[in-house]
Write a protein that holds these residues in place. Sequence first.
Motif, PDB file in Angstrom:
ATOM      1  N   LEU A 241       0.827  -1.216   0.000  1.00  0.00           N
ATOM      2  CA  LEU A 241       0.000   0.000   0.000  1.00  0.00           C
ATOM      3  C   LEU A 241       0.856   1.260   0.000  1.00  0.00           C
ATOM      4  N   ASP A 242       2.086   1.172   0.509  1.00  0.00           N
ATOM      5  CA  ASP A 242       3.010   2.297   0.423  1.00  0.00           C
ATOM      6  C   ASP A 242       3.461   2.499  -1.013  1.00  0.00           C
ATOM      7  N   LEU A 243       3.780   1.398  -1.700  1.00  0.00           N
ATOM      8  CA  LEU A 243       4.133   1.499  -3.110  1.00  0.00           C
ATOM      9  C   LEU A 243       2.942   1.970  -3.926  1.00  0.00           C
ATOM     10  N   LEU A 244       1.755   1.532  -3.561  1.00  0.00           N
ATOM     11  CA  LEU A 244       0.545   1.979  -4.255  1.00  0.00           C
ATOM     12  C   LEU A 244       0.394   3.490  -4.141  1.00  0.00           C
ATOM     13  N   GLY A 245       0.818   4.050  -3.003  1.00  0.00           N
ATOM     14  CA  GLY A 245       0.772   5.503  -2.851  1.00  0.00           C
ATOM     15  C   GLY A 245       1.564   6.213  -3.930  1.00  0.00           C
ATOM     16  N   TYR A 246       2.687   5.612  -4.347  1.00  0.00           N
ATOM     17  CA  TYR A 246       3.489   6.219  -5.411  1.00  0.00           C
ATOM     18  C   TYR A 246       2.826   6.022  -6.771  1.00  0.00           C
ATOM     19  N   VAL A 247       2.198   4.861  -6.976  1.00  0.00           N
ATOM     20  CA  VAL A 247       1.449   4.657  -8.214  1.00  0.00           C
ATOM     21  C   VAL A 247       0.349   5.718  -8.322  1.00  0.00           C
ATOM     22  N   ILE A 248      -0.323   5.979  -7.208  1.00  0.00           N
ATOM     23  CA  ILE A 248      -1.366   7.014  -7.190  1.00  0.00           C
ATOM     24  C   ILE A 248      -0.764   8.371  -7.540  1.00  0.00           C
ATOM     25  N   GLU A 249       0.402   8.665  -6.990  1.00  0.00           N
ATOM     26  CA  GLU A 249       1.065   9.940  -7.283  1.00  0.00           C
ATOM     27  C   GLU A 249       1.338  10.100  -8.774  1.00  0.00           C
ATOM     28  N   VAL A 250       1.887   9.060  -9.390  1.00  0.00           N
ATOM     29  CA  VAL A 250       2.201   9.126 -10.815  1.00  0.00           C
ATOM     30  C   VAL A 250       0.923   9.208 -11.653  1.00  0.00           C
ATOM     31  N   ALA A 251      -0.058   8.390 -11.302  1.00  0.00           N
ATOM     32  CA  ALA A 251      -1.304   8.357 -12.080  1.00  0.00           C
ATOM     33  C   ALA A 251      -2.093   9.658 -11.950  1.00  0.00           C
ATOM     34  N   ALA A 252      -2.112  10.227 -10.744  1.00  0.00           N
ATOM     35  CA  ALA A 252      -2.911  11.433 -10.486  1.00  0.00           C
ATOM     36  C   ALA A 252      -2.148  12.716 -10.765  1.00  0.00           C
ATOM     37  N   GLY A 253      -0.826  12.618 -10.867  1.00  0.00           N
ATOM     38  CA  GLY A 253      -0.025  13.809 -11.113  1.00  0.00           C
ATOM     39  C   GLY A 253       0.151  14.679  -9.888  1.00  0.00           C
ATOM     40  N   MET A 254      -0.004  14.081  -8.703  1.00  0.00           N
ATOM     41  CA  MET A 254       0.199  14.813  -7.454  1.00  0.00           C
ATOM     42  C   MET A 254       0.517  13.818  -6.349  1.00  0.00           C
ATOM     43  N   PRO A 255       1.237  14.250  -5.295  1.00  0.00           N
ATOM     44  CA  PRO A 255       1.567  13.338  -4.198  1.00  0.00           C
ATOM     45  C   PRO A 255       0.318  12.759  -3.543  1.00  0.00           C
ATOM     46  N   LEU A 256       0.469  11.587  -2.960  1.00  0.00           N
ATOM     47  CA  LEU A 256      -0.656  10.936  -2.285  1.00  0.00           C
ATOM     48  C   LEU A 256      -1.318  11.871  -1.289  1.00  0.00           C
ATOM     49  N   GLU A 257      -0.526  12.560  -0.481  1.00  0.00           N
ATOM     50  CA  GLU A 257      -1.090  13.451   0.535  1.00  0.00           C
ATOM     51  C   GLU A 257      -1.975  14.521  -0.094  1.00  0.00           C
ATOM     52  N   SER A 258      -1.527  15.085  -1.224  1.00  0.00           N
ATOM     53  CA  SER A 258      -2.319  16.119  -1.911  1.00  0.00           C
ATOM     54  C   SER A 258      -3.585  15.529  -2.512  1.00  0.00           C
ATOM     55  N   ILE A 306       7.737  11.748  17.111  1.00  0.00           N
ATOM     56  CA  ILE A 306       8.346  11.711  15.788  1.00  0.00           C
ATOM     57  C   ILE A 306       7.351  12.172  14.725  1.00  0.00           C
ATOM     58  N   TYR A 307       6.059  12.130  15.058  1.00  0.00           N
ATOM     59  CA  TYR A 307       5.029  12.577  14.117  1.00  0.00           C
ATOM     60  C   TYR A 307       4.952  14.098  13.988  1.00  0.00           C
ATOM     61  N   LEU A 308       5.741  14.813  14.775  1.00  0.00           N
ATOM     62  CA  LEU A 308       5.819  16.261  14.618  1.00  0.00           C
ATOM     63  C   LEU A 308       6.760  16.633  13.478  1.00  0.00           C
ATOM     64  N   ASP A 309       7.578  15.675  13.046  1.00  0.00           N
ATOM     65  CA  ASP A 309       8.512  15.896  11.940  1.00  0.00           C
ATOM     66  C   ASP A 309       7.862  15.511  10.623  1.00  0.00           C
ATOM     67  N   LYS A 310       8.298  16.153   9.559  1.00  0.00           N
ATOM     68  CA  LYS A 310       7.800  15.794   8.231  1.00  0.00           C
ATOM     69  C   LYS A 310       8.399  14.457   7.831  1.00  0.00           C
ATOM     70  N   PRO A 311       7.580  13.468   7.476  1.00  0.00           N
ATOM     71  CA  PRO A 311       8.114  12.164   7.076  1.00  0.00           C
ATOM     72  C   PRO A 311       8.758  12.243   5.693  1.00  0.00           C
ATOM     73  N   PRO A 312       9.574  11.262   5.334  1.00  0.00           N
ATOM     74  CA  PRO A 312      10.198  11.256   4.001  1.00  0.00           C
ATOM     75  C   PRO A 312       9.171  11.299   2.871  1.00  0.00           C
ATOM     76  N   PHE A 313       8.044  10.681   3.088  1.00  0.00           N
ATOM     77  CA  PHE A 313       6.902  10.775   2.179  1.00  0.00           C
ATOM     78  C   PHE A 313       5.667  10.329   2.950  1.00  0.00           C
ATOM     79  N   ALA A 314       4.507  10.545   2.383  1.00  0.00           N
ATOM     80  CA  ALA A 314       3.264  10.129   3.044  1.00  0.00           C
ATOM     81  C   ALA A 314       3.152   8.615   2.945  1.00  0.00           C
ATOM     82  N   PHE A 315       3.351   7.933   4.083  1.00  0.00           N
ATOM     83  CA  PHE A 315       3.316   6.476   4.096  1.00  0.00           C
ATOM     84  C   PHE A 315       1.881   5.994   3.906  1.00  0.00           C
ATOM     85  N   GLY A 316       1.574   5.511   2.716  1.00  0.00           N
ATOM     86  CA  GLY A 316       0.212   5.072   2.416  1.00  0.00           C
ATOM     87  C   GLY A 316      -0.212   3.830   3.153  1.00  0.00           C
ATOM     88  N   GLY A 317       0.755   3.124   3.759  1.00  0.00           N
ATOM     89  CA  GLY A 317       0.420   1.913   4.484  1.00  0.00           C
ATOM     90  C   GLY A 317       0.360   2.060   5.978  1.00  0.00           C
TER      91      GLY A 317
END
Length: 450
Positions: A241-258, A306-317
């Motif tokens: 599901l984390d990798l799927l988050g990147y597929v969503i980013e590429v398919a939608a043209g925006m990061p998962l979080e957006s 640690i959740y006060l810090d920005k993560p490396p990316f939005a972990f979809g999983g």
Amino acid sequence: MSKWLAKKEMSNIAIERRKFLTNTALLAGAGTIGAFTPSTASAFLLQESKYPTLTKIINGYVADKKVAGMMAAIGRGRGAADMVAAGTLGLDNQKAVDMDTLWRVYSQTKPITGMAAMMLIDDGVMKMDQPIADFLPDFANMKVLKNPTGALDDVMPARTQITIRHLLTHTAGLGYGIISKGPILKAYIDNGINPGQVSRNPIPGFPVGAPTPDIETFAKRLATLPLVYEPGTKWSYSISLDLLGYVIEVAAGMPLESFLQKRMFGPLGMKDSFFQVPQDRVKDFASNYAPFAGTLFPIDPAANSIYLDKPPFAFGGAGLVCSARDYDKFLNMLLGFGTLNGTSIMSEKAAKTGMSNLLPAGVDLSGTWVVNQGFGAGGRVGIGTAASPAGTYGWGGAAGTAAFVDTQRGLRAGGYTQYMPSNVYPFQSNFPKYVYEDVLGVSVDAVKTS
């Protein structure tokens, strides 16, 4: 139903649990739980007749000092959810938990990411059985380990392309730092393939791996490693599901979080769902603990989380922090098959499909958490048996949370608390039982299957 939720999501933690907790005690120090506040006691009195089982269980956990705080949000039909709650945000924080408390929901992020993918399938941007190599070409020619715990160079070419369906259902053949064993686990650790976070402090008993990179680097590194299983053949809990988050980013043209903010969180009014907790919301954030020998040890205090810090990316999983009120809006939308309060998030077909059994035909479920179950878009689904009631869909999180909908009985429910590992207590695994006992007046085994 006792296996209906992912009670063993952090199962490998139990192997090192004693060493971990003992050392955590030295690092963090001990604490005690405060007594019930008058307002909390009053809330219990109001709900006791309506939810006697949940009231007793939640009251007992807090009174026995097993947790700092615990609550359940139960919705019957489409109206506002009822709350059963006790305890506080933390050992050192006397603010009572409520519908607006922020909880680390960990793998309850997976159904949200899964439904985001269903939106794009609904849009026609991608298809259920489309190879992910159409979006991420690095995954076009994967290798598969001949032995799941064997040498990384003892591989064979994958016969099947990884598809969107595979990522949604944990059948892509990918590994997971909390599940995998042998050389592939070390490779994940060394490459920072660890899309999750627990504490700022090192966890005794667990190796400190390479930092988790940005999502593009994460995906490229992952594509160079062999798969653990041939895609479509074995259910294995994974980072899919984390990798799927990147597929969503590429398919939608925006990061998962957006994408989530634009298409789900914003339209549903989910204002308390974050991959990074804002500083001004720390006052509502529950601390996370590790129970050991009758004492709670803080592993992620809210004030220095640690959740006060920005993560490396939005972990979809496993990356979201949510309030019960927000997660209930997501569940209510699913109960309405894609619609909440007149706002359509996805089509009825997409919602129903996401909550249906999407497992590939003939997939091996033996020895997994979904034996005699179904699995949909990031969550377990009922297949119409006593142990797996038809119309159910949901999942749990690593810190003891749990949530599901029952579309046949017009029910939605979320259970919230913060302790790790999640299987140290039976709250998560038994949560559906408590809900059905209160709402239907019967044990889950007696729930009709049709």
